[in-house]
Design an enzyme around this catalytic site. Structure first.
Site, PDB file in Angstrom:
ATOM      1  N   MET A   1       0.832  -1.205   0.000  1.00  0.00           N
ATOM      2  CA  MET A   1       0.000   0.000   0.000  1.00  0.00           C
ATOM      3  C   MET A   1       0.867   1.255   0.000  1.00  0.00           C
ATOM      4  SD  MET A   1      -3.563  -0.660   1.974  1.00  0.00           S
ATOM      5  CE  MET A   1      -2.980  -0.349   3.621  1.00  0.00           C
TER       6      MET A   1
ATOM      7  N   HIS B   1       9.426  -3.341   3.313  1.00  0.00           N
ATOM      8  CA  HIS B   1       8.995  -3.537   1.931  1.00  0.00           C
ATOM      9  C   HIS B   1      10.189  -3.818   1.022  1.00  0.00           C
ATOM     10  CE1 HIS B   1       5.702  -0.784   3.477  1.00  0.00           C
ATOM     11  NE2 HIS B   1       5.001  -1.798   3.007  1.00  0.00           N
TER      12      HIS B   1
ATOM     13  N   GLN C   1     -10.502  -2.276   2.435  1.00  0.00           N
ATOM     14  CA  GLN C   1     -10.017  -2.913   3.657  1.00  0.00           C
ATOM     15  C   GLN C   1      -9.939  -1.938   4.824  1.00  0.00           C
ATOM     16  OE1 GLN C   1      -6.264  -4.011   1.551  1.00  0.00           O
ATOM     17  NE2 GLN C   1      -5.255  -3.482   3.480  1.00  0.00           N
TER      18      GLN C   1
ATOM     19  N   VAL D   1      10.762  -7.495   9.374  1.00  0.00           N
ATOM     20  CA  VAL D   1      11.937  -6.632   9.508  1.00  0.00           C
ATOM     21  C   VAL D   1      11.682  -5.691  10.671  1.00  0.00           C
ATOM     22  CG1 VAL D   1      13.413  -4.935   8.380  1.00  0.00           C
ATOM     23  CG2 VAL D   1      12.442  -6.821   7.057  1.00  0.00           C
TER      24      VAL D   1
END
Length: 301
Positions: free
Chosen positions: A42, A49, A73, A192
């Site tokens: 997104m 990412h 969502q 992460v």
């Protein structure tokens, strides 16, 4: 890197990539290397990412990253309007990573006028974040189905930070007999974290300096709780203590602190040594933070 916002140009670009098959394969890579990997996002990209992108590049010849803030969502009182959007900066990061295509569709490209179809993964969508955010995972499953159909990737990569989302997408792909990608080609990449243990998230930007300092306490408490579960202590007492510790750290509400089967998300009152996940969602200031920790017999904490 091509930046595309409409479906027909995307199809043309992907056909060109796929027609080359492994022609762009480095000599050291195997001939059966997947041709196309998809990393759905997104936007508001961070190191989490980019780790997904690097893993995709290591596994496949070509990489497509999608950026789409999916309105389906978000609930009526959630942060759709304020969710961070930084397409130009994100595109620069992706180009530097060697991404082939950035698919950044408009809302109309994903949900054209008259759109009436929804995908629901029954059962898995009603617990954990699904209980707190009704309809959220219908929106996730619907948009991911569309992205899979649009891109037709050989593999797709998702972060393990949202473990429930990963489990739902894998179940959806299995139940619907998806082939691009197959369920076993939906790859989870470990979360992460910042140096202090906080899981990287676009919503961390909502935290004040004081809240940011308090946020890592949730993961510390989770790891301690996981160690106690592995040591054989009673699960119910551990979860009660975990909730109390998170609240004591400054979180204002804990939506859930659960031990669940890693694949089925079945609630586990007791742990029998099979793969499980300890999952927590809690509110800190304006941010709702989620995290999970593996609970496996070989784990050392």
């Amino acid at each position: 890197m091509q930046i595309l916002t409409a479906l027909e140009p995307l199809r043309t670009a992907l056909a060109a990539l796929k027609s080359g098959d492994n022609s762009d394969r480095p000599p050291e890579q195997p001939m059966d290397r997947p041709v196309l990997a998809l990393v759905p996002t997104m936007g508001a990209l961070h190191e989490g990412h980019l780790t997904l992108v690097r893993e995709a590049k290591a596994r496949a010849v070509h990489v497509v990253v999608s950026i789409f803030v999916n309105p389906r969502q978000f609930g009526p009182n959630e942060d759709l309007a304020t969710y961070p959007r930084q397409l130009e900066a994100d595109a620069a990061l992706l180009e530097a990573e060697g991404v082939d295509v950035l698919w950044a569709p408009t809302v109309e490209a994903i949900y054209p006028p008259g759109y009436a179809t929804s995908v629901q993964v029954g059962g898995l969508d009603a617990v954990l974040c699904g209980a707190a955010r009704p309809g959220h995972f219908d929106g996730v499953a619907t948009v991911v189905t569309k992205l899979f159909n649009q891109v037709q990737p050989d593999i797709a990569l998702f972060g393990e930070k949202d473990w429930q989302q990963l489990a739902i997408i894998r179940r959806m792909a299995r139940d619907l007999d998806m082939t691009h990608p197959r369920a076993e080609h939906i790859i989870g990449v470990p979360t992460v974290r910042e140096a202090d243990g906080l899981a990287m998230s676009s919503r961390n930007k909502y935290l004040t300096a004081q809240e940011r300092a308090a946020a890592p306490a949730m993961n510390r408490a989770m790891r301690a709780a996981a160690a106690r579960i592995i040591a054989g202590e009673a699960v119910a007492g551990i979860l009660a203590d975990l909730t109390a510790e998170v609240l004591a750290a400054g979180f204002r509400v804990v939506d859930y602190a659960d031990l669940r089967d890693a694949a089925t998300l079945e609630d586990l009152a007791n742990w029998d040594g099979s793969p499980a996940r300890l999952l927590v969602a809690a509110h800190l200031g304006k941010a709702r933070l989620i995290d999970n920790v593996a609970v496996v017999a070989s784990q050392t904490c």
